[in-house]
Design an enzyme around this catalytic site. Sequence first.
Site, PDB file in Angstrom:
ATOM      1  N   CYS A   1      15.985  47.309  31.008  1.00 36.32           N
ATOM      2  CA  CYS A   1      15.299  46.021  30.896  1.00 36.32           C
ATOM      3  C   CYS A   1      16.251  44.844  30.782  1.00 36.32           C
ATOM      4  CB  CYS A   1      14.344  46.040  29.706  1.00 36.32           C
ATOM      5  SG  CYS A   1      12.988  47.230  29.875  1.00 36.32           S
TER       6      CYS A   1
ATOM      7  N   HIS B   1      12.938  38.695  27.616  1.00 41.10           N
ATOM      8  CA  HIS B   1      12.357  39.863  28.279  1.00 41.10           C
ATOM      9  C   HIS B   1      10.935  40.056  27.774  1.00 41.10           C
ATOM     10  CE1 HIS B   1      11.578  43.854  29.654  1.00 41.10           C
ATOM     11  NE2 HIS B   1      11.753  44.421  28.474  1.00 41.10           N
TER      12      HIS B   1
ATOM     13  N   ASN C   1       5.148  44.703  30.923  1.00 42.11           N
ATOM     14  CA  ASN C   1       6.593  44.880  30.990  1.00 42.11           C
ATOM     15  C   ASN C   1       6.969  45.429  32.361  1.00 42.11           C
ATOM     16  OD1 ASN C   1       9.273  45.591  30.715  1.00 42.11           O
ATOM     17  ND2 ASN C   1       9.020  46.676  28.771  1.00 42.11           N
TER      18      ASN C   1
END
Length: 337
Positions: free
Chosen positions: A116, A256, A286
């Site tokens: 990520c 993020h 996500n």
Amino acid sequence: MGKRRAVITGVGGYVPDYVLNNEELSRMVETNDEWIMTRVGIKERRILTEEGLGTSYMARKAAKQLLKKTGVDPDSIDALVVTTSSADYQFPSTASIVLGKLGLKNAHAFDLWAACCGFIYTLDTVSCMIESGRYNRVIIIGADKMSALVDYKDRATCPLFGDGAGAVLVEATEEEVGLIDSHFRTDGKGLPFLHLKAGGSVCPASHFTVDHRLHYLYQEGRTVFRYAVTNMSDDSVLIAERNGLNKDNIDWVVPHQANMRIIEAVAKRLEIPMEKVIVNIEHYGNTSAGTIPLALWDYESRLRKGDNMIFTAFGAGFVHGALYLKWGYDGQTAAVK
């Protein structure tokens, strides 16, 4: 002559048409809208459902839009880098597939894997390439088909992830804009808490791994949450203090998009109001390496040249970090998506 820097000069994006909302998800696994919204803040996510299409498809769509919006000559691109955790194949690289589809004649391509954190790690790497003087224009694509890695029988993880891709054009400049500073760290003790058990060289695919559903993402949510809050907050504060940034002169924080509570914790630590935080997790979930470039894509029209921005992320590994960037152009003048 001023210092040579790397600056983002355009943004493109792509998300699949199919919307998997919490109501539909609750018919697939034992969960509900209230549970998901309270814990992570996700209302819906986009899923690439077409058979035979993978991460490279979304990456190519985002890059094609980027090239169209910026109007740059494809032959002027020096390199193309894809950051992903859901590559089409073990090899060749997803970037090589995308490059071939785009028909870039004068560029080389490679993948960069940092979970990520992939986009900010890649942005820093590409900035070094440009600052060296050997590269002038590079495309970065953060893309992930997380639905390919998610077990839709696991109520703890399947509500969290979606599919999508964001692309940016990074160019050389001598103006006082672009990437200014970065801070990255890796805690190699993160393996047990977030990983894909099978499919690599340690545990190759077999009847056993398939039968025991070992090819899906595994996460110990509480541990990952705790580390993410601490590291993203600490990294952001460090970057801010090192560059004389504070609640008054930070224009945007771009975190993020993993969990709304993590995002709020970072904002609180920086003493930044949520109005200055770029958030789109409610609609996309996500998308791993895709979250930050997709956030830029969604907010592009609100970004102004010279805006002080802090990007921060956390991912499997554990990898984490933050960077300080001055935005390079007035987003409202960019072509319509």
